[in-house]
Scaffold this active site. Structure first.
Site, PDB file in Angstrom:
ATOM      1  N   ILE A  30       8.892  11.678   5.113  1.00 30.35           N
ATOM      2  CA  ILE A  30       9.990  10.828   5.365  1.00 30.35           C
ATOM      3  C   ILE A  30      11.011  11.089   4.327  1.00 30.35           C
ATOM      4  O   ILE A  30      10.765  11.604   3.093  1.00 30.35           O
ATOM      5  CB  ILE A  30       9.504   9.328   5.086  1.00 30.35           C
ATOM      6  CG1 ILE A  30       8.297   8.795   5.985  1.00 30.35           C
ATOM      7  CG2 ILE A  30      10.964   8.155   5.021  1.00 30.35           C
ATOM      8  CD1 ILE A  30       8.568   8.866   7.377  1.00 30.35           C
ATOM      9  N   TYR A  80      -4.000  12.385  -4.312  1.00 31.13           N
ATOM     10  CA  TYR A  80      -3.187  11.425  -3.386  1.00 31.13           C
ATOM     11  C   TYR A  80      -3.737  11.038  -2.000  1.00 31.13           C
ATOM     12  O   TYR A  80      -3.779   9.963  -1.722  1.00 31.13           O
ATOM     13  CB  TYR A  80      -1.771  12.321  -3.202  1.00 31.13           C
ATOM     14  CG  TYR A  80      -0.514  11.590  -2.367  1.00 31.13           C
ATOM     15  CD1 TYR A  80       0.188  10.709  -3.085  1.00 31.13           C
ATOM     16  CD2 TYR A  80      -0.554  11.733  -1.109  1.00 31.13           C
ATOM     17  CE1 TYR A  80       1.213  10.021  -2.258  1.00 31.13           C
ATOM     18  CE2 TYR A  80       0.591  11.143  -0.189  1.00 31.13           C
ATOM     19  CZ  TYR A  80       1.158  10.216  -0.803  1.00 31.13           C
ATOM     20  OH  TYR A  80       2.298   9.511  -0.219  1.00 31.13           O
ATOM     21  N   ASN A 130       3.626  -0.962  -1.888  1.00 30.10           N
ATOM     22  CA  ASN A 130       4.322   0.309  -1.357  1.00 30.10           C
ATOM     23  C   ASN A 130       4.312   1.183  -2.594  1.00 30.10           C
ATOM     24  O   ASN A 130       4.627   2.588  -2.446  1.00 30.10           O
ATOM     25  CB  ASN A 130       5.690  -0.072  -0.936  1.00 30.10           C
ATOM     26  CG  ASN A 130       6.609   0.994  -0.795  1.00 30.10           C
ATOM     27  OD1 ASN A 130       6.549   1.880  -0.090  1.00 30.10           O
ATOM     28  ND2 ASN A 130       7.651   1.211  -1.948  1.00 30.10           N
ATOM     29  N   ALA A 135       9.989  -1.293  -5.049  1.00 33.11           N
ATOM     30  CA  ALA A 135      11.188  -1.655  -4.020  1.00 33.11           C
ATOM     31  C   ALA A 135      12.653  -0.959  -4.652  1.00 33.11           C
ATOM     32  O   ALA A 135      13.656  -1.295  -3.964  1.00 33.11           O
ATOM     33  CB  ALA A 135      11.312  -3.228  -3.979  1.00 33.11           C
ATOM     34  N   ALA A 172      -6.888  11.117  -1.702  1.00 36.06           N
ATOM     35  CA  ALA A 172      -7.942  10.200  -2.013  1.00 36.06           C
ATOM     36  C   ALA A 172      -7.565   8.972  -2.117  1.00 36.06           C
ATOM     37  O   ALA A 172      -8.295   7.858  -1.526  1.00 36.06           O
ATOM     38  CB  ALA A 172      -8.816  10.459  -3.113  1.00 36.06           C
TER      39      ALA A 172
HETATM   40  P1  NAP Z   1      10.089   7.094  -4.023  1.00 33.41           P
HETATM   41  O1  NAP Z   1      11.328   7.188  -3.403  1.00 33.41           O
HETATM   42  O2  NAP Z   1       9.769   8.053  -4.814  1.00 33.41           O
HETATM   43  O3  NAP Z   1       9.888   5.456  -4.569  1.00 33.41           O
HETATM   44  C1  NAP Z   1       8.896   5.209  -5.334  1.00 33.41           C
HETATM   45  C2  NAP Z   1       9.033   3.765  -5.781  1.00 33.41           C
HETATM   46  O4  NAP Z   1       7.780   3.447  -6.409  1.00 33.41           O
HETATM   47  C3  NAP Z   1      10.061   3.689  -6.892  1.00 33.41           C
HETATM   48  O5  NAP Z   1      10.487   2.411  -6.746  1.00 33.41           O
HETATM   49  C4  NAP Z   1       9.340   3.484  -8.201  1.00 33.41           C
HETATM   50  O6  NAP Z   1       9.690   2.616  -9.026  1.00 33.41           O
HETATM   51  C5  NAP Z   1       7.865   2.799  -7.785  1.00 33.41           C
HETATM   52  N1  NAP Z   1       7.058   3.181  -8.698  1.00 33.41           N
HETATM   53  C6  NAP Z   1       6.291   4.510  -8.805  1.00 33.41           C
HETATM   54  N2  NAP Z   1       5.474   4.336  -9.673  1.00 33.41           N
HETATM   55  C7  NAP Z   1       5.348   3.040 -10.277  1.00 33.41           C
HETATM   56  C8  NAP Z   1       4.775   2.103 -11.095  1.00 33.41           C
HETATM   57  N3  NAP Z   1       3.605   2.860 -12.083  1.00 33.41           N
HETATM   58  N4  NAP Z   1       4.916   1.017 -11.285  1.00 33.41           N
HETATM   59  C9  NAP Z   1       5.795   0.198 -10.595  1.00 33.41           C
HETATM   60  N5  NAP Z   1       6.456   0.950  -9.617  1.00 33.41           N
HETATM   61  C10 NAP Z   1       6.320   2.363  -9.509  1.00 33.41           C
HETATM   62  O7  NAP Z   1       8.838   7.012  -3.150  1.00 33.41           O
HETATM   63  P2  NAP Z   1       8.825   6.908  -1.436  1.00 33.41           P
HETATM   64  O8  NAP Z   1       8.888   7.937  -0.652  1.00 33.41           O
HETATM   65  O9  NAP Z   1       9.880   5.766  -1.122  1.00 33.41           O
HETATM   66  O10 NAP Z   1       7.328   6.398  -1.115  1.00 33.41           O
HETATM   67  C11 NAP Z   1       7.137   4.978  -1.138  1.00 33.41           C
HETATM   68  C12 NAP Z   1       5.665   4.877  -0.664  1.00 33.41           C
HETATM   69  O11 NAP Z   1       5.555   5.470   0.673  1.00 33.41           O
HETATM   70  C13 NAP Z   1       4.641   5.449  -1.563  1.00 33.41           C
HETATM   71  O12 NAP Z   1       3.474   4.607  -1.701  1.00 33.41           O
HETATM   72  C14 NAP Z   1       4.383   6.851  -0.930  1.00 33.41           C
HETATM   73  O13 NAP Z   1       3.059   7.319  -1.344  1.00 33.41           O
HETATM   74  C15 NAP Z   1       4.311   6.424   0.411  1.00 33.41           C
HETATM   75  N6  NAP Z   1       4.615   7.611   1.439  1.00 33.41           N
HETATM   76  C16 NAP Z   1       5.701   8.212   1.211  1.00 33.41           C
HETATM   77  C17 NAP Z   1       6.100   9.360   2.347  1.00 33.41           C
HETATM   78  C18 NAP Z   1       7.400  10.049   2.222  1.00 33.41           C
HETATM   79  O14 NAP Z   1       7.444  11.261   2.992  1.00 33.41           O
HETATM   80  N7  NAP Z   1       8.254   9.734   1.488  1.00 33.41           N
HETATM   81  C19 NAP Z   1       4.895   9.512   3.120  1.00 33.41           C
HETATM   82  C20 NAP Z   1       3.898   8.780   3.245  1.00 33.41           C
HETATM   83  C21 NAP Z   1       3.789   8.078   2.479  1.00 33.41           C
HETATM   84  P3  NAP Z   1      11.152   3.028  -9.908  1.00 33.41           P
HETATM   85  O15 NAP Z   1      12.110   2.940  -9.116  1.00 33.41           O
HETATM   86  O16 NAP Z   1      11.045   2.207 -11.110  1.00 33.41           O
HETATM   87  O17 NAP Z   1      11.105   4.452 -10.383  1.00 33.41           O
END
Ligand code: NAP
Length: 248
Positions: free
Chosen positions: A189, A156, A91, A15, A158
């Site tokens: 996104i 990713y 998430n 979050a 998988a």
């Molecule tokens: P993001 O901006 O990189 O944010 C990721 C969040 O996950 C951050 O708050 C991060 O924590 C947290 N996180 C990462 N590794 C962690 C760990 N080991 N333990 C606890 N927290 C962890 O990513 P996003 O784009 O918002 O993506 C959110 C979700 O949507 C993900 O599952 C991603 O795979 C999925 N998704 C994203 C897209 C896209 O285009 N952006 C597309 C498809 C799916 P910190 O704040 O502490 O670093």
């Protein structure tokens, strides 16, 4: 129709930024008490502070979702403070992209641990009280990549496809307890995760999206807010694509 969320407590992993931050803010605005989690205490802490400052109710519990022992400890802490977590949004996620031939063991294992095993441990840790309460919403953030595959992302894809299998199986296990389990599969996104992509990749992908633009974090949060609502009670085991029409 107004969506309702009566006296609900939600946990959103990841979050601190991007999509998770938007979901946490949206659930808080809808009246839920939100536990914001991320690995870095300052990122989820800042989001919880922002929610509380704007009149919502939030707290932050940082933990590393790739470490089962940290998840276990966090579940104990959460269930000390709340009878049950009503809405769980799995998430948190990372990418470690590379072609299969060049992918290291660590690239594989860290993505599976962070993006897939985390959902198993966190959900199992919170499921018993949710079942006892006979109400729950579990929302797993998967990806278009998990549905369609993508060169350079076998780890990713998988993990995200695994999340869909987990979603559909658990939905069947807990449907009789009034708990719904669904996945949201975002396309491209605008977040930190995609801001690291080379411009050439973005320029090649955007024309393929029928809506000709990347999505926004609000687009994903809107789907999650609907699935979390009282009104989405008969939707379970589904994968909602939020991708501007892109399905490769
Ligand atoms: P993001 O901006 O990189 O944010 C990721 C969040 O996950 C951050 O708050 C991060 O924590 C947290 N996180 C990462 N590794 C962690 C760990 N080991 N333990 C606890 N927290 C962890 O990513 P996003 O784009 O918002 O993506 C959110 C979700 O949507 C993900 O599952 C991603 O795979 C999925 N998704 C994203 C897209 C896209 O285009 N952006 C597309 C498809 C799916 P910190 O704040 O502490 O670093």
């Amino acid at each position: 129709m107004e969506l309702t969320y009566t006296n609900k407590t939600a946990l959103v992993s990841g979050a601190g930024r991007g999509i998770g931050r938007e979901i946490a803010m949206g659930l808080a605005k809808a009246g839920c008490t939100v536990i914001c989690s991320s690995r870095n205490p300052s990122s989820c802490g800042a989001v919880a502070d922002e929610i509380n400052a704007s009149g919502g109710k939030a707290l932050s519990i940082p933990f590393d979702v790739s470490k089962p022992e940290e998840i276990r400890a966090a579940c104990v802490e959460m269930l000390k403070q709340f009878d049950s977590i009503d809405i769980l949004v799995n998430n948190a996620g990372i990418t470690r992209d590379n072609l299969m031939m060049r992918m290291s063991d660590d690239d594989w294992q860290s993505v599976i641990a962070t993006n897939l095993s985390s959902a198993f441990y966190l959900t199992r840790g919170l499921l018993r009280p949710m079942m006892g309460k006979r109400w729950g919403r579990i929302i797993n953030i998967s990806s278009l990549t998990g549905q369609a595959g993508n060169a350079g992302q076998v780890n990713y894809a998988a993990a995200k496809a695994g999340m869909i299998g987990l979603t559909k199986s658990l939905a069947k296990e807990v449907a009789s307890r009034n708990i719904t389990v669904n996945a949201v599969a975002p396309g491209f996104i605008e977040t930190d995760m995609t801001s690291v992509l080379p411009k050439t990749v973005v320029d090649a992908v955007v024309p393929l999206i029928p809506m000709k633009k990347m999505g926004k974090t609000q687009d994903i949060a809107a789907a999650c807010l609907f699935l979390a609502s009282d009104q989405a009670c008969y939707i379970t085991g589904q994968v909602i694509g939020v991708n501007g029409g892109l399905y490769m």
